[in-house]
Structures are given as structure tokens and as C-alpha cells.
Design a protein around this motif. Structure first.
Motif, short mmCIF file in Angstrom:
data_model
loop_
_atom_site.label_atom_id
_atom_site.label_comp_id
_atom_site.label_asym_id
_atom_site.label_seq_id
_atom_site.Cartn_x
_atom_site.Cartn_y
_atom_site.Cartn_z
N UNK A 224 0.66 -0.64 -0.19
CA UNK A 224 -0.26 -0.27 -0.38
C UNK A 224 0.89 1.34 0.03
N UNK A 225 2.09 1.00 0.47
CA UNK A 225 2.74 2.45 0.55
C UNK A 225 2.73 3.11 -1.00
N UNK A 226 2.95 2.70 -1.89
CA UNK A 226 2.79 3.98 -3.29
C UNK A 226 2.11 4.80 -3.17
N UNK A 227 0.65 3.91 -2.93
CA UNK A 227 -0.03 4.22 -3.44
C UNK A 227 -0.77 5.78 -1.99
N UNK A 228 -0.36 5.06 -1.35
CA UNK A 228 -0.18 5.99 0.26
C UNK A 228 0.62 7.32 -0.08
N UNK A 229 1.89 6.64 0.03
CA UNK A 229 2.59 8.09 -0.50
C UNK A 229 2.01 8.96 -1.59
N UNK A 230 1.14 8.75 -2.65
CA UNK A 230 0.93 9.62 -3.41
C UNK A 230 -1.12 10.30 -2.57
N UNK A 231 -1.18 9.28 -1.60
CA UNK A 231 -2.60 10.17 -1.45
C UNK A 231 -2.30 11.05 -0.59
N UNK A 232 -0.95 11.17 0.36
CA UNK A 232 -0.97 11.54 1.28
C UNK A 232 0.15 13.03 1.00
N UNK A 233 0.57 13.13 -0.24
CA UNK A 233 1.45 14.04 -1.05
C UNK A 233 2.44 13.99 -0.41
N UNK A 234 3.58 12.57 0.20
CA UNK A 234 4.65 12.77 0.26
C UNK A 234 5.73 13.19 -0.53
N UNK A 235 6.94 13.71 -0.13
CA UNK A 235 7.54 13.87 -0.70
C UNK A 235 9.02 13.63 -0.08
N UNK A 236 8.79 13.44 1.24
CA UNK A 236 10.21 12.49 1.15
C UNK A 236 9.65 11.00 1.89
N UNK A 237 10.71 9.57 2.04
CA UNK A 237 10.41 8.99 2.75
C UNK A 237 12.04 8.48 3.61
N UNK A 238 11.67 8.25 5.01
CA UNK A 238 11.88 6.90 5.66
C UNK A 238 12.46 5.72 5.81
#
Length: 238
Positions: A224-238
């Protein structure tokens, strides 16, 4: 200035309504979003609880046997607002904050002050059957105020995290934010654990220190992480 004030005051001045911590637990389907104001309110409630019921003040040692969770952020910020020194070893702590699964371990550490247990329940339900003397966080925190002012000023040379002073922790968090390329406009997706002081600095404090926004995932479903990052408009990942 307390560590909590140093972290939250700039956020509250700049954009208090912006999402500050968004928490997911993929094991339960939980999603909780806290603005800067809501985070500060929870931290204040916790600080009032710790000061008024546990006598936590500058130099009191506190250990957190807790996962990377929005309530963990609230209780740590509350403890630092009181001037507490957060330590990694429960046996060295005056008070231990733990989840319901680790109450026995917390009691075994024999903290001189006592144990505060968190259910981590999304709806604020408390814990049943706690041993005598263990404080149920979810039940007790509700009665405490949304604002907090320390009774006495806290010097930034006071210990805050595993022997490091408030000033040192702030400097380290800001340096790590730079090394991790986290900026004030970033929304950071993270699965990092906070079980060590370095993990806590990287996974939580570096984000807050520059006024960025955190999306914290517990028990992550990697699919789910790729879709979640897009939905939450994430710009960085730890």
C-alpha cells in the motif's frame, strides 16, 4: 525553553492547522491525523497529567516502552514539556510509560515513581485489570487541560534524551534533518521505529525540528505504500 516549546512554538506560529502527524496502523486499519494545534493539546494534557499526578519536573527520568505511534509522540512531548529526561533504560527511570502488553516488564523495572500504561486505542478506551497503582493514561488524561505552562523555566542545558541536553538534542535533530534532506515543506513517510535515541531523533524529532509533516506507518502493508505516499502527497521517505 523546554524541548517541546522549541519544537512546537515555530510550528504553531507558522501554520497551526496544517497536518503535523498522520498515523496509520495497517493491522487495525486505523488512520489518525493531528494538526499542530491538536498535537500541542495532547502534549499539554500529558504534561499536566505527569506534573500534577506524577510530580514529573526538570530532571525526572522517564522511559518509554512504546511503539512509534501518535500517542507516543504526545507523551514524549508532554514529558519534555515538564523538563523530564527521557532515558532508554527503564531500570534507570523514575517513571515508565508503556503499552498494555508491557505493563509487567515496566513493573519489573521497579521505577521509583511508578508506571503509566497506554492502551493506544483509537477511541480512547482505557485498559482493564491494571495492577494496583498503575495509572491508566487514557482514563486520566481526559480530565487535564489543553494548555501547559511549566511552573519554573527549564534551562536548555538540562538533560533531555539519554544524557544529551535540550540544546544538544535540538542541534542534533536539525543536523539530521539536513543530512536526511528534510525541509519545512516536506511531508515525510516513515516506518522508522523510535526504540533508540537515534531512531527517535531521525524518525520524529528531525521532522518536527524543521517544521515538516510526518506520516507514520505502523505494521505497514508494503503493497500500500506507493499509493499511500501519493494520496498523502509525501515528498520524502524514511
Amino acid at each position: 525553553m523546554t524541548l517541546t516549546a522549541a519544537l512546537l512554538d515555530p510550528i504553531l506560529r507558522a501554520n497551526p492547522a496544517r497536518p503535523l502527524i498522520t498515523f496509520y496502523d495497517d493491522a487495525t486499519g486505523e488512520r489518525i491525523e493531528l494538526s499542530g494545534v491538536t498535537t500541542a493539546n495532547w502534549a499539554a494534557k500529558t504534561a499536566n497529567l505527569l506534573r500534577d499526578e506524577c510530580d514529573v519536573e526538570t530532571g525526572t527520568t522517564v522511559a518509554a516502552m512504546l511503539p512509534a505511534h501518535w500517542q507516543t509522540a504526545a507523551v514524549l512531548l508532554g514529558a519534555w514539556w515538564c523538563g523530564a529526561h527521557v532515558v532508554g533504560t527503564p531500570a534507570e527511570a523514575d517513571w515508565v510509560l508503556c503499552d498494555g502488553d508491557r505493563v509487567d516488564l515496566a513493573l519489573a523495572a521497579a521505577p521509583s515513581g511508578g508506571v503509566v500504561a497506554l492502551s493506544l486505542d483509537a477511541f480512547g478506551r482505557g485498559l482493564d485489570g491494571l495492577p494496583a497503582g498503575v495509572i491508566d493514561y487514557a482514563t486520566e488524561v481526559r480530565s487535564h487541560g489543553d494548555d501547559f505552562v511549566p511552573w519554573e523555566p527549564v534551562d536548555d542545558s538540562a538533560p533531555a534524551l539519554d544524557g544529551r541536553s535540550i540544546a544538544e538534542v535540538l542541534d542534533t535533530a536539525r543536523r539530521r534533518a539536513g543530512e536526511l534532506d528534510i525541509t519545512p515543506t516536506d511531508r515525510v513517510l516513515s516506518m522508522a521505529e523510535w526504540s533508540s535515541s537515534d531512531g527517535l531523533v531521525d524518525g520524529l524529532l528531525s521532522v518536527l525540528a524543521v517544521g515538516a509533516s510526518l506520516v507514520q506507518c505502523r505494521n505497514p502493508d508494503m503493497g500500500r505504500l506507493i499509493a499511500r505516499a501519493a494520496a498523502e502527497k509525501c515528498t520524502r521517505r524514511l
